[in-house]
Design an enzyme around this catalytic site. Structure first.
Site, mmCIF file in Angstrom:
data_model
loop_
_atom_site.group_PDB
_atom_site.id
_atom_site.type_symbol
_atom_site.label_atom_id
_atom_site.label_comp_id
_atom_site.label_asym_id
_atom_site.label_seq_id
_atom_site.Cartn_x
_atom_site.Cartn_y
_atom_site.Cartn_z
ATOM 1 N N LYS A 198 0.835 -1.201 0.000
ATOM 2 C CA LYS A 198 0.000 0.000 0.000
ATOM 3 C C LYS A 198 0.872 1.254 0.000
ATOM 4 O O LYS A 198 1.901 1.302 0.662
ATOM 5 C CB LYS A 198 -0.863 -0.030 1.282
ATOM 6 C CG LYS A 198 -1.714 1.183 1.518
ATOM 7 C CD LYS A 198 -2.585 1.010 2.771
ATOM 8 C CE LYS A 198 -1.939 1.539 4.028
ATOM 9 N NZ LYS A 198 -2.802 1.441 5.221
ATOM 10 N N ARG A 200 0.497 5.578 0.568
ATOM 11 C CA ARG A 200 -0.396 6.655 1.000
ATOM 12 C C ARG A 200 0.147 7.969 0.473
ATOM 13 O O ARG A 200 0.960 8.612 1.146
ATOM 14 C CB ARG A 200 -0.419 6.711 2.538
ATOM 15 C CG ARG A 200 -1.515 5.891 3.173
ATOM 16 C CD ARG A 200 -1.792 6.380 4.570
ATOM 17 N NE ARG A 200 -2.554 5.405 5.339
ATOM 18 C CZ ARG A 200 -3.864 5.265 5.247
ATOM 19 N NH1 ARG A 200 -4.551 6.023 4.443
ATOM 20 N NH2 ARG A 200 -4.489 4.356 5.986
ATOM 21 N N ASP A 224 -6.496 -6.478 9.685
ATOM 22 C CA ASP A 224 -5.858 -5.197 10.003
ATOM 23 C C ASP A 224 -6.126 -4.859 11.466
ATOM 24 O O ASP A 224 -7.016 -5.455 12.093
ATOM 25 C CB ASP A 224 -6.401 -4.089 9.090
ATOM 26 C CG ASP A 224 -5.351 -2.995 8.848
ATOM 27 O OD1 ASP A 224 -4.329 -2.984 9.546
ATOM 28 O OD2 ASP A 224 -5.574 -2.156 7.956
HETATM 29 C C1 R5P Z 1 -2.237 1.658 9.311
HETATM 30 O O1 R5P Z 1 -1.843 1.628 8.185
HETATM 31 C C2 R5P Z 1 -3.332 0.836 9.871
HETATM 32 O O2 R5P Z 1 -2.902 -0.464 10.104
HETATM 33 C C3 R5P Z 1 -4.607 0.789 9.045
HETATM 34 O O3 R5P Z 1 -4.388 0.050 7.868
HETATM 35 C C4 R5P Z 1 -5.104 2.125 8.667
HETATM 36 O O4 R5P Z 1 -4.924 3.045 9.681
HETATM 37 C C5 R5P Z 1 -6.557 2.069 8.267
HETATM 38 O O5 R5P Z 1 -6.992 3.359 7.925
HETATM 39 P P1 R5P Z 1 -8.066 3.563 6.790
HETATM 40 O O6 R5P Z 1 -9.253 2.705 7.136
HETATM 41 O O7 R5P Z 1 -8.362 5.034 6.836
HETATM 42 O O8 R5P Z 1 -7.445 3.157 5.489
#
Ligand code: R5P
Length: 321
Positions: A198, A200, A224
């Site tokens: 991933k 960001r 997650d």
């Molecule tokens: C960090 O990367 C965490 O493990 C989560 O994947 C993340 O915070 C999820 O955030 P969102 O739902 O906004 O993608």
């Protein structure tokens, strides 16, 4: 034999239903505390139950509105300390600010450390928490931290939901979730692991760059620690589907669920999302299933109170209560 004769469990306003469920499991009434606000918005606390010499547990996830819930926790700890509690354990099923645990560019704070300092400075003697986004946060505290994992509870529900688990692949939606996903597949007969990559580009923006793992025709369980916008899991599910996965379900410990996340998840390629009640989810749609942490936290609280190993709890196939 408990070190402290009495156990008293209090809660702030972050998750009263969870605290009540924990109190039912440990077969004690929830302590009587006024946790409200003065007219100017300052936090006002009054512990109405006597805590002198008692083993006090304050259940309060530091979930949104994070600053208010952090402050309630701090002020409650302070009240218990000044009322001569024997020992104070901050029970924090979701530790807010945990994603700010390192500097990624210059002049950023490390807010997870600042919150840890505040909790200790307020007077907590121990912390009990669940699935920190980075286990290194334990080291931000100089007091004992019992770090629980919801994986076993969630995996048991996955088994119930899917019945036939021989066709499962467990997937980490980003590199940061690999350790969590790897532990999770251990609860599912060592199912194979897939990893997604991933990026960001912006704080709440997600771009999936690719993946490794064989998922064609498989049921994929995405794992997650938390869901905020839902962007990570939704983008991961799209990539998995376009690479041939037959079904995608998702599990996450902390349903932070920023505005619009529930709707986005409901309309996504994810069939079912399993989350815990570390943070309350009012009126969850049918695609979102909530699994209670109450038995796990209650058993851990009992063990802390009676000086019994908490880590053993993580290896038990079934919770004893
Ligand atoms: C960090 O990367 C965490 O493990 C989560 O994947 C993340 O915070 C999820 O955030 P969102 O739902 O906004 O993608």
């Amino acid at each position: 034999m408990a070190q402290y004769e009495r156990m008293v469990i209090f809660t702030g306003n972050a998750n009263r239903p969870l605290a009540e469920a924990i109190a039912r499991y440990v077969k004690r009434p929830l302590g009587d505390a006024l946790v409200t606000q003065f007219r100017d918005g300052e936090t006002r606390v009054l512990l109405r139950d006597d805590v002198r010499g008692a083993d006090v547990f304050i259940v309060q996830p530091t979930s949104p509105p994070v600053n208010q819930h952090v402050m309630e926790l701090l002020v409650m700890i302070d009240a218990a300390k000044r009322a001569s509690a024997g020992r104070i354990t901050a029970v924090i099923p979701y530790y807010g600010y945990s994603r700010q645990e390192k500097k990624t560019v210059g002049r950023e704070p490390i807010s997870a450390k600042l919150v840890a300092d505040l909790i200790q400075r307020a007077g907590a003697n121990r912390v009990l928490t669940v699935d920190l986004s980075n286990p290194a946060i334990e080291g931000f505290f100089d007091i004992p931290v019992d770090h629980l994992h919801a994986g076993l509870l969630l995996a048991q529900q996955v088994q119930r939901l899917l019945r036939d688990t021989h066709d499962i692949v467990v997937a980490a939606p980003d590199v940061g979730a690999v350790r969590l996903a790897d532990r999770f597949r251990g609860y599912l007969d060592s199912a194979p692991l897939a990893v997604l990559f991933k990026d960001r580009p912006q704080p709440d923006e997600v771009v999936m760059q690719g993946m490794i793992g064989d998922i064609v025709g498989k049921t994929v369980v995405l794992v997650d620690d938390l869901i905020s916008t839902g962007g990570t899991l939704i983008a991961a599910a799209d990539l998995l589907e376009s690479n041939g996965a037959s079904r995608v379900i998702a599990v996450a410990t902390h349903p932070v669920l920023a505005e619009g996340a529930l709707e986005r998840l409901t309309n996504s390629a994810i069939e079912t999302v399993l989350v815990t009640d570390a943070i309350p989810v009012p009126n969850p749609p049918p695609a979102i299933r909530i699994i209670s942490l109450a038995p796990l936290l209650a058993e851990a609280i009992n063990r802390v109170h009676f000086d019994i190993s908490v880590s053993e709890l993580m290896h038990q196939p079934r919770l004893p209560i």
